[in-house]
Design a protein around this motif. Sequence first.
Motif, PDB file in Angstrom:
ATOM      1  N   CYS A  46       6.776   1.337   4.836  1.00 32.30           N
ATOM      2  CA  CYS A  46       7.066   2.681   4.893  1.00 32.30           C
ATOM      3  C   CYS A  46       5.885   3.157   4.077  1.00 32.30           C
ATOM      4  CB  CYS A  46       8.447   2.871   4.185  1.00 32.30           C
ATOM      5  SG  CYS A  46       8.790   4.674   3.964  1.00 32.30           S
ATOM      6  N   GLN A  47       5.343   4.179   5.025  1.00 27.33           N
ATOM      7  CA  GLN A  47       4.054   4.568   4.453  1.00 27.33           C
ATOM      8  C   GLN A  47       4.335   6.270   4.476  1.00 27.33           C
ATOM      9  OE1 GLN A  47       1.669   1.181   4.442  1.00 27.33           O
ATOM     10  NE2 GLN A  47       1.035   3.371   3.886  1.00 27.33           N
ATOM     11  N   PRO A  48       3.738   6.998   3.408  1.00 28.68           N
ATOM     12  CA  PRO A  48       3.757   8.356   3.536  1.00 28.68           C
ATOM     13  C   PRO A  48       2.756   8.906   4.932  1.00 28.68           C
ATOM     14  CG  PRO A  48       2.834   7.559   1.494  1.00 28.68           C
ATOM     15  CD  PRO A  48       2.953   6.492   2.468  1.00 28.68           C
ATOM     16  N   ASP A  49       3.224   9.985   5.347  1.00 27.66           N
ATOM     17  CA  ASP A  49       2.561  10.690   6.504  1.00 27.66           C
ATOM     18  C   ASP A  49       1.191  10.882   6.304  1.00 27.66           C
ATOM     19  OD1 ASP A  49       4.970  10.703   7.842  1.00 27.66           O
ATOM     20  OD2 ASP A  49       5.159  12.880   7.323  1.00 27.66           O
ATOM     21  N   GLU A  50       0.503  10.913   7.432  1.00 23.45           N
ATOM     22  CA  GLU A  50      -1.084  11.121   7.588  1.00 23.45           C
ATOM     23  C   GLU A  50      -1.475  12.105   6.492  1.00 23.45           C
ATOM     24  OE1 GLU A  50      -5.043  10.256   8.311  1.00 23.45           O
ATOM     25  OE2 GLU A  50      -3.377   9.305   9.296  1.00 23.45           O
ATOM     26  N   ASN A  51      -0.779  13.160   6.489  1.00 18.17           N
ATOM     27  CA  ASN A  51      -1.195  14.337   5.627  1.00 18.17           C
ATOM     28  C   ASN A  51      -0.394  14.675   4.444  1.00 18.17           C
ATOM     29  OD1 ASN A  51      -3.653  15.295   7.313  1.00 18.17           O
ATOM     30  ND2 ASN A  51      -2.067  15.980   8.806  1.00 18.17           N
ATOM     31  N   TYR A  83       0.747  -1.255   0.050  1.00 12.66           N
ATOM     32  CA  TYR A  83      -0.104   0.085  -0.019  1.00 12.66           C
ATOM     33  C   TYR A  83       0.839   1.209   0.002  1.00 12.66           C
ATOM     34  CZ  TYR A  83      -3.140  -3.466   1.968  1.00 12.66           C
ATOM     35  OH  TYR A  83      -4.014  -4.595   2.116  1.00 12.66           O
ATOM     36  N   GLY A  84       1.954   1.378   0.788  1.00 11.80           N
ATOM     37  CA  GLY A  84       2.759   2.626   1.004  1.00 11.80           C
ATOM     38  C   GLY A  84       3.875   2.905  -0.003  1.00 11.80           C
ATOM     39  N   SER A  85       4.903   3.467   0.476  1.00 12.55           N
ATOM     40  CA  SER A  85       5.840   3.914  -0.586  1.00 12.55           C
ATOM     41  C   SER A  85       6.838   2.710  -0.816  1.00 12.55           C
ATOM     42  CB  SER A  85       6.630   5.154   0.141  1.00 12.55           C
ATOM     43  OG  SER A  85       5.524   6.295   0.399  1.00 12.55           O
ATOM     44  N   CYS A  86       7.342   2.274   0.184  1.00  8.77           N
ATOM     45  CA  CYS A  86       8.013   0.931  -0.144  1.00  8.77           C
ATOM     46  C   CYS A  86       8.009   0.110   0.868  1.00  8.77           C
ATOM     47  CB  CYS A  86       9.656   1.276  -0.344  1.00  8.77           C
ATOM     48  SG  CYS A  86      10.487   1.879   1.106  1.00  8.77           S
ATOM     49  N   THR A  87       8.391  -1.267   0.648  1.00  7.05           N
ATOM     50  CA  THR A  87       8.476  -2.285   1.902  1.00  7.05           C
ATOM     51  C   THR A  87       9.954  -2.799   1.723  1.00  7.05           C
ATOM     52  OG1 THR A  87       6.106  -2.863   1.390  1.00  7.05           O
ATOM     53  CG2 THR A  87       7.423  -4.488   2.436  1.00  7.05           C
ATOM     54  N   VAL A 118       8.663  -1.468  -4.636  1.00  9.94           N
ATOM     55  CA  VAL A 118       8.120  -0.211  -4.706  1.00  9.94           C
ATOM     56  C   VAL A 118       6.678  -0.524  -4.296  1.00  9.94           C
ATOM     57  CG1 VAL A 118       7.164   1.266  -6.449  1.00  9.94           C
ATOM     58  CG2 VAL A 118       9.417   0.385  -6.576  1.00  9.94           C
ATOM     59  N   ALA A 119       5.900   0.092  -3.715  1.00 14.34           N
ATOM     60  CA  ALA A 119       4.595   0.043  -3.172  1.00 14.34           C
ATOM     61  C   ALA A 119       3.690   1.042  -3.858  1.00 14.34           C
ATOM     62  CB  ALA A 119       4.549   0.199  -1.569  1.00 14.34           C
ATOM     63  N   ASP A 120       2.264   0.813  -3.531  1.00 13.70           N
ATOM     64  CA  ASP A 120       1.298   1.527  -4.631  1.00 13.70           C
ATOM     65  C   ASP A 120       1.359   3.038  -4.465  1.00 13.70           C
ATOM     66  OD1 ASP A 120       0.279  -0.943  -5.217  1.00 13.70           O
ATOM     67  OD2 ASP A 120      -1.563  -0.811  -3.998  1.00 13.70           O
TER      68      ASP A 120
END
Length: 317
Positions: free
Chosen positions: A270-275, A192-196, A232-234
């Motif tokens: 690794c996920q982008p921040d909430e905002n 789902y995020g930026s990378c794993t 790479v993630a979505d």
Amino acid sequence: MPLQQLPVISLRADRDALGSCIREASQETGFFYLTDHGISTDQVSKAFEMTDALFSDRSPEAMEEKLRTQDRINNSGYTALMHEKLDPTKNTAGDLKESFYVKKFASGQPQQPLPSSLQSQADELGLFFESCRLVSLRVLEGFALALGLSHDYFAPHHHAELDRLRLIHYPPAPVTSPDSNGSIRAGSHSDYGSCTLLFQKDVGGLQVDLTNGHGGHWIDVPPKPGCIVVNVADAMEFWSASRFKSTQHRVAMPQNESQTSSRYSIAYFCQPDENARLEPLKEDWRSEIDKTKFASLLHKEGITGGEYLQARLAATY
């Protein structure tokens, strides 16, 4: 000749070389092995010891303790066997795995209930989370360089607010034909995020679809000593206007006797921040992106990291 193994990229490479290598891997496969990453073999071994201890105790008391940590709203704590179904097209009850999601520590302290086996080693767990976070930031630098951007383009949007360290156990299973439509250890999906970052122990099973759902050219991604598997993630695929590929992958049922025992892996998401605003890098991005994966976003100029993550989690559980 079709690619049969993933590239290996050194994190010690200079910026130009790192950007070039990550560009090629992210455009061609969306997956690569990362070496020279700075996380010691000893630290990885200790993380797997914690994972083994967490899941090997099947007593009623231990299982109840794990269940009390579940927090789906905040995507943390325990997920039980077959609770998650990553591939909704499969006619199965759920994936044959259980896991535990760990949130970022604050001032060295866990921000969620931990089972006693993890609480007793909370310091080690927090240090491992931090080590993974630092490596993910270096990977994000590589993504930025690969896209011709300033090396710090993505990092300011990643403070680990939504990052999760996931300890995963796949219980023993029999050898199953690759063509079987039966159970799967982890269904075909993209992250789902930026990378794993993925740490594998000694039992294989991870497979990557290099056609990304269009024909099923699956290759095995076996454990490689000293290497982390990075993908790479979505969110990054969307952010890059599909210059980078967030590739379908799965954990297949055992294909030989060496894979029938318990399988352990550890993933750092690794996920982008909430905002953080996920605004594609090209003006004509609507003609570039995967319209199956991102159809719901075609009418948006951008979406926040938190909005995107919640939409994906809602579709998974």
